[in-house]
Design an enzyme around this catalytic site. Structure first.
Site, PDB file in Angstrom:
ATOM      1  N   ALA A  73       0.814  -1.216   0.000  1.00 30.08           N
ATOM      2  CA  ALA A  73       0.000   0.000   0.000  1.00 30.08           C
ATOM      3  C   ALA A  73       0.846   1.264   0.000  1.00 30.08           C
ATOM      4  O   ALA A  73       0.319   2.356  -0.186  1.00 30.08           O
ATOM      5  CB  ALA A  73      -0.920  -0.005   1.215  1.00 30.08           C
ATOM      6  N   HIS A 121      -2.524 -12.659  -2.422  1.00 27.17           N
ATOM      7  CA  HIS A 121      -2.655 -11.715  -1.316  1.00 27.17           C
ATOM      8  C   HIS A 121      -1.311 -11.621  -0.620  1.00 27.17           C
ATOM      9  O   HIS A 121      -0.715 -12.649  -0.281  1.00 27.17           O
ATOM     10  CB  HIS A 121      -3.735 -12.156  -0.334  1.00 27.17           C
ATOM     11  CG  HIS A 121      -3.988 -11.162   0.741  1.00 27.17           C
ATOM     12  ND1 HIS A 121      -4.345 -11.521   2.014  1.00 27.17           N
ATOM     13  CD2 HIS A 121      -3.932  -9.804   0.747  1.00 27.17           C
ATOM     14  CE1 HIS A 121      -4.494 -10.424   2.757  1.00 27.17           C
ATOM     15  NE2 HIS A 121      -4.255  -9.379   2.007  1.00 27.17           N
ATOM     16  N   ASP A 122      -0.825 -10.412  -0.409  1.00 25.68           N
ATOM     17  CA  ASP A 122       0.531 -10.264   0.123  1.00 25.68           C
ATOM     18  C   ASP A 122       0.709 -10.943   1.481  1.00 25.68           C
ATOM     19  O   ASP A 122       1.760 -11.528   1.755  1.00 25.68           O
ATOM     20  CB  ASP A 122       0.959  -8.794   0.177  1.00 25.68           C
ATOM     21  CG  ASP A 122      -0.033  -7.873   0.865  1.00 25.68           C
ATOM     22  OD1 ASP A 122      -0.994  -8.363   1.498  1.00 25.68           O
ATOM     23  OD2 ASP A 122       0.150  -6.637   0.776  1.00 25.68           O
ATOM     24  N   THR A 134       2.360  -1.823   6.814  1.00 26.52           N
ATOM     25  CA  THR A 134       1.346  -0.797   7.053  1.00 26.52           C
ATOM     26  C   THR A 134       0.278  -1.333   7.995  1.00 26.52           C
ATOM     27  O   THR A 134      -0.226  -0.625   8.865  1.00 26.52           O
ATOM     28  CB  THR A 134       0.713  -0.360   5.713  1.00 26.52           C
ATOM     29  OG1 THR A 134       1.743   0.179   4.880  1.00 26.52           O
ATOM     30  CG2 THR A 134      -0.362   0.683   5.921  1.00 26.52           C
ATOM     31  N   ASN A 180      -6.913  -8.319  11.352  1.00 27.41           N
ATOM     32  CA  ASN A 180      -6.231  -7.187  10.735  1.00 27.41           C
ATOM     33  C   ASN A 180      -6.167  -6.057  11.742  1.00 27.41           C
ATOM     34  O   ASN A 180      -7.199  -5.615  12.251  1.00 27.41           O
ATOM     35  CB  ASN A 180      -7.003  -6.706   9.497  1.00 27.41           C
ATOM     36  CG  ASN A 180      -6.925  -7.691   8.358  1.00 27.41           C
ATOM     37  OD1 ASN A 180      -5.983  -7.662   7.579  1.00 27.41           O
ATOM     38  ND2 ASN A 180      -7.916  -8.549   8.242  1.00 27.41           N
ATOM     39  N   GLY A 183       8.619  -5.810   7.121  1.00 23.23           N
ATOM     40  CA  GLY A 183       9.494  -4.662   7.314  1.00 23.23           C
ATOM     41  C   GLY A 183       9.787  -4.289   8.741  1.00 23.23           C
ATOM     42  O   GLY A 183      10.885  -3.801   9.060  1.00 23.23           O
TER      43      GLY A 183
END
Length: 476
Positions: free
Chosen positions: A12, A229-230, A251, A287, A392
């Protein structure tokens, strides 16, 4: 034999293209990185928040033209989609999930279809950004694009179509839409019909690892529908040796575990968990807001990430508490002002410095992770000893240590590039170079250095967690 694939990972915020080579171990080389942020385009009524997909395609095409890899696979974020006409033309730039068009739409759907029925049919978490509510917002506004559409494709499906010519949807990305029945493994046409959403636009769903055909940019290369889907790709690369918790960090923080079948209890629904498709598994997860808060703050700070972490490490601890999942933090804007306003409304000390705000964010993400992990253990009836964190945020040792302390569990951090690695692993399995998921994870364990973080001060964090819980979901 050396085998190489291209893994295109569109997040994103950033798009990244990697060459992943398989010998005895994996070698990952980043070839290109570019921004993928949405753009605001003015309309007659308001500015609309959209994705510039043709620009992303140009970036991918430029790498494909010079690549000598055997195949390519694309993964992206979930829920968003594009519409195509009868000639296979993109009707318009697709909307960004953070566009305001879905505000209040979910409640209007509940007026027509009971919430429990939707969950039992789809197994998916309730979020106003879901494809189902995006589509119903178009029904409510009598959007002409929906009337002329002949096909709907989720974002990675768009790139698979442009690259291969095949109009299909891949299972893991379709499962994020809340238009797909994960328990029955087919589109939930009954839900769509009740909402006057045209069902004929939904394409065939294929399994991850399906070879779609030759690449139209480079004929020697196959296009493979990977785990599109990542998060599904990232979870493939989680180096599990036994059952555990994973956090795919970016994100968003996707906090979950793997199950053999969807968990569709009323309690799972009430706690807003989701059952998304994975590679041979169900990804049972929640999520949660991740580094989005920091990313938005850094639009104003414009600091190097390592500088921010250092300032946070030197800032005093537990000065305030924040619920990162609050609705006012969802949309782009002046996040610093929103955080300050939140602290003021909740009667807490207003923080001003970069170190103070960033530490507040990191501590809150750790507390929120603990809150979700506790619920997973309650809902599944299992106790997990380790949390595997990929993505990340694993470069942030401070945050990793916070999560270990907050949860009281061992944190195994890595690999950083889990999403493109998982993307590539599914391609290798499809090509017959790796046997199955277990072997893929074994390859990950021997290919990448993993960091271990053990809890150092869990008692203090447990005490402060009780304070943080007072603010979780607080109405202000």
């Amino acid at each position: 034999m050396v085998v190489k694939v291209l893994a295109v990972d569109l997040g994103a915020t950033n798009g990244k293209i990697y060459e992943v080579e398989l010998r005895e171990k994996l070698t990952v080389r980043e070839l290109k990185r570019f921004r993928t942020e949405g753009i605001f385009l003015p309309g007659r009524d308001r500015d609309h928040f959209l994705w510039n997909l043709p620009k992303f395609y140009e970036e991918i095409e430029s790498v494909l033209e010079t690549s000598d890899t055997q195949s390519v696979g694309v993964d992206t974020w979930g829920v968003d989609f594009a519409l195509f006409d009868e000639r296979g033309r993109l009707i318009s730039l697709p909307y960004h999930y953070r566009d305001i068009r879905t505000e209040g739409v979910m409640e209007k759907v509940f007026d027509i279809i009971p919430k429990k029925y939707i969950f039992e049919r789809t197994g998916i978490q309730f979020m106003e950004i879901n494809t189902l509510y995006q589509l119903y917002s178009m029904v409510l506004s009598k959007d002409p694009f929906l009337k002329v559409a002949k096909k709907i494709l989720m974002i990675p499906d768009v790139f698979n179509f442009w690259l291969s010519g095949e109009v299909v949807s891949e299972y893991t990305i379709a499962s994020t839409s809340q238009c797909y029945s994960v328990p029955e493994k087919r589109w939930a046409f009954d839900l769509l019909e009740k909402l006057s959403i045209p069902t004929e636009i939904f394409p065939e769903v294929v399994s991850p690892g399906t070879v779609l055909g030759k690449c139209r940019v480079k004929r020697e290369m196959n296009v493979i529908a990977t785990t599109c889907h990542d998060t599904a790709s990232a979870v493939v690369a989680v180096p599990f040796e036994e059952e555990g918790i994973y956090i795919s960090s970016g994100t968003w923080f996707l906090v979950g575990t793997e199950l053999e079948e969807p968990l569709l209890t009323e309690e799972a629904m009430e706690r807003n968990f989701t059952n998304e498709g994975g590679y041979g598994k169900i990804r049972f997860l929640k999520n949660a807001t991740g580094m989005w808060l920091l990313e938005e703050c850094n639009r104003m700070w414009k600091k190097n990430y390592s500088e921010i972490v250092e300032m946070a490490e030197n800032a005093p601890s537990f000065q305030a508490f924040l619920d990162p999942d609050r609705e006012e933090f969802l949309h782009p804007g002046n996040m610093l002002e929103r955080i300050r306003s939140y602290l003021e409304k909740t009667g807490q000390r207003t923080l001003g410095g970069i170190g103070e705000i960033s530490r507040l964010i990191f501590e809150s993400l750790a507390f929120n992770s603990k809150w979700i992990v506790e619920q997973i253990e309650e809902l599944t009836g299992r106790r997990y000893e380790k949390i595997h964190i990929v993505g990340g945020a694993v470069k942030n040792d401070l945050l990793m240590s916070f999560i270990a302390d907050a949860t009281g569990k061992i944190v195994v951090a890595g690999p950083v590039d889990a999403t493109p690695i998982g993307n590539a692993l599914v391609q290798f399995i499809a090509m017959g170079e790796i046997k199955d998921l277990d072997e893929a994870r074994e390859v990950v364990r021997k290919s990448f250095e993993l960091k271990m973080f053990e809890p150092k001060n869990p008692e203090l964090w447990s005490e402060k967690y009780e304070e943080w819980r007072r603010y979780k979901g607080m109405r202000v």
